[in-house]
Design an enzyme around this catalytic site. Structure first.
Site, PDB file in Angstrom:
ATOM      1  N   CYS B  37       0.812  -1.217   0.000  1.00  0.00           N
ATOM      2  CA  CYS B  37       0.000   0.000   0.000  1.00  0.00           C
ATOM      3  C   CYS B  37       0.839   1.257   0.000  1.00  0.00           C
ATOM      4  O   CYS B  37       0.307   2.354  -0.059  1.00  0.00           O
ATOM      5  CB  CYS B  37      -0.929   0.021   1.202  1.00  0.00           C
ATOM      6  N   ASP B  39       3.003   2.366   2.407  1.00  0.00           N
ATOM      7  CA  ASP B  39       3.203   3.027   3.685  1.00  0.00           C
ATOM      8  C   ASP B  39       4.639   2.919   4.183  1.00  0.00           C
ATOM      9  O   ASP B  39       5.460   2.265   3.565  1.00  0.00           O
ATOM     10  CB  ASP B  39       2.247   2.440   4.717  1.00  0.00           C
ATOM     11  N   CYS B 106       0.416  -5.672   6.599  1.00  0.00           N
ATOM     12  CA  CYS B 106       0.905  -4.617   7.500  1.00  0.00           C
ATOM     13  C   CYS B 106       1.803  -5.204   8.585  1.00  0.00           C
ATOM     14  O   CYS B 106       2.703  -4.531   9.080  1.00  0.00           O
ATOM     15  CB  CYS B 106      -0.248  -3.880   8.147  1.00  0.00           C
TER      16      CYS B 106
HETATM   17  S1  FES Z   1      -2.866  -1.063   4.766  1.00  0.00           S
HETATM   18 FE1  FES Z   1      -1.398   0.490   4.622  1.00  0.00          FE
HETATM   19  S2  FES Z   1      -0.220   0.128   6.423  1.00  0.00           S
HETATM   20 FE2  FES Z   1      -1.816  -1.265   6.625  1.00  0.00          FE
END
Ligand code: FES
Lengths: 387, 155
Positions: B37, B39, B106
């Protein structure tokens, strides 16, 4: 509890619920029946058709009832394309379109159509000049929303309608979020097909309508007993349709007051929230739907923000990748040129007419704390600050 | 968004994250990006006598990223380095009582962050541990997102 997610669902107005109940309990008959039980439902349905027509200045016979926006959009595109002139193999959509439009477009691309993605600017507004260069006599259909459902920016529909007229292509407009708060005149606006959803008029879910301008040739998507002038078979959801009609009537009668109320709430939100350091408005600053306020906060992620708001009894939306089913950031925000991490921190507030100033103030009170808590935990925060 | 099915323990760690923040003078800091994603995760450690004496984390990510890292820091705090590097995302997820399927990645981010911190710690003391080296962020972008619709021509 504060509900600021009108674009996901709206409450149904209590007056509307009363009418629906009557058609479930007493006037439950099938409008197609010749015996007495058919007549009240039939009348109710036709009254609803008139009301929906009046809301957008269409003739009753130009309104086809469906099960909602998704079905309306499917019928609009898949029903009209088989009748467009041979050789017209381009369909123009944009990043700000309803998800169904994008899904159908990708299927059309597999069926020999060339799908054109109309470019949007930093406000999420379709660029007319660029559109002019790609739309021509090879274009079958242009689909645009009245306004971006996500960031609220109103599209240059006059110019795009003119483009459609000049190129001889059909124009489909998604009116779902617009019809309860913006005066719409499909005849004047040069629209051939328009999608409406009952829930977005504060009516029940599971009902919608498609406006089909008189003269536009259509093929049904759902075939069967030939209801709705053969365009949409299946016994009608009379109670839902009557509810949608009642909701449309109330929208028309109260449009002025509702707009004023929503604009007041939106200004209050923007005064309160844009004070937070590192916050920015997404979408056009003035030319936007009265009920839409989309803001982003630097260095933080939307799903965490949403969950903390939820714990405070506030429901909003976000364009963050983490909260989406496919873990991709909002297509609209990315197409506006926002980098991934900025799209991440977006918060979408969509108001409904029943929201109040106190609710807005509650959000304004809790937001600064949530933003600073999440920033304290963000590796991007002092990295950019300190560097 | 869809309301995610987070269990109470995950929500509790999300609301009250343990060891969030940075260390005044960290021995090593690992930073990794989430290939799915996009992040980011940062883990700082202090090491004493081959043990993780102290640990902090910061994340630009979702509730699941916050909760899993919070749990991971609790699990490995005080642990010998050789044991800490063996902790897997599965261990962390189990200690949290499970995660929604779409959020499993994550927990990988948390474990990768710790490995990166350990890599830089070893590097500092002159030990090369290529097995702990953080992967290039952009590798494998979106590798495990499921696609369940196959487009066929429209009729
Ligand atoms: S979905 Fe983006 S950090 Fe969990």
């Amino acid at each position: 509890m504060v509900y600021f997610d009108a674009s996901s669902a709206m409450p149904t107005r209590p007056e509307v619920i009363d009418e629906i109940v009557q058609y479930m309990r007493d006037d439950f008959g099938n409008p197609a029946s010749i015996h007495g039980w058919g007549s009240a439902p039939k009348r109710g349905m036709e009254r609803a058709r008139e009301e929906i027509g009046k809301l957008i200045n269409a003739m009753p016979e130009e309104i086809i009832f469906t099960s909602g926006a998704t079905e309306s959009i499917n019928l609009a595109l898949r029903g009209s394309l088989p009748h467009t002139e041979k050789g017209r193999m381009k369909v123009a959509t944009s990043a700000v379109d309803h998800r169904s439009v994008r899904a159908i477009a990708s299927a059309l691309a597999n069926s020999g159509y060339e799908v054109i993605d109309l470019e949007v600017d930093i406000y999420g507004v379709i660029d007319v000049e660029k559109a002019d260069r790609v739309i021509g006599d090879d274009t079958a259909l242009i689909s645009i929303p009245y306004a971006s459902p996500e960031v609220g920016s109103i599209q240059p529909y006059k110019e795009l309608a003119e483009l459609a007229r000049r190129s001889g292509s059909l124009l489909h407009m998604d009116l779902t979020m617009a019809a309860f708060q913006e005066p719409i005149d499909v005849a004047r606006m040069g629209i051939d097909l328009a999608t409406l959803s009952s829930n977005d008029l504060l009516g029940p879910k599971g009902v919608g309508a498609l406006y089909v301008r008189r003269g536009v040739k259509m093929t049904p998507v759902l075939r069967g007993g030939g209801h709705e002038r053969g365009l949409r078979s299946g016994s009608e959801n009379v109670a839902g349709i009557v509810g949608m009609g009642a909701a449309a009537r109330i929208c028309r009668e109260r449009m002025g007051g509702v707009r004023k109320h929503l604009l007041g709430l939106r200004d209050r939100l923007s005064r309160g929230l844009l004070q937070i350091e590192g916050s920015h408005l997404n979408g056009h600053p003035t030319h936007r739907l009265p009920n839409n306020f989309n803001i982003r906060f630097d260095y933080i992620e939307g799903e965490s923000m949403l969950m903390l708001l939820d714990m405070n009894g506030i429901g909003v939306g976000t364009g963050s990748a983490c909260s989406s089913k496919n873990l991709e950031a909002s297509h609209t925000l990315l197409s506006m040129g926002l980098p991934h991490e900025k799209a991440h921190g977006s918060m979408q507030i969509t108001l409904n007419p029943l929201n109040t100033e106190e609710e807005v103030d509650h959000l304004i009170d809790v937001m600064p704390g949530i933003v600073s808590d999440l920033r304290a935990m963000s590796p991007l925060y002092n990295k950019e600050e300190g560097a | 968004m869809d309301r995610l099915e987070y269990n109470d323990m995950v929500l509790e760690h999300f609301k009250n994250p343990r060891n969030a923040g940075t260390l005044e003078e960290a021995d090593a800091i690992g930073q990794v990006g989430n290939p799915v994603c996009g992040d980011m995760m940062e883990i700082s450690i202090n090491v004493k006598d081959d043990r993780i004496e102290d640990i902090r984390f910061r994340t630009f990510g979702c509730a699941s990223a916050i909760a899993t890292t919070s749990m991971l820091t609790e699990v490995v705090k005080g642990m010998r380095l050789e044991d800490a590097e063996k902790v897997t995302w599965d261990d962390v997820m189990k200690s949290l009582g499970g995660l929604p399927k779409i959020k499993v990645h994550c927990s990988l981010l948390a474990v990768d962050g710790l490995k990166a911190a350990l890599y830089y710690y070893y590097k500092k003391v002159g030990v090369d541990r290529p097995d702990l080296k953080p992967k290039d962020e952009d590798e494998d972008h979106h590798h495990d997102v499921e696609v369940n619709i196959q487009d066929s021509p429209l009729v």
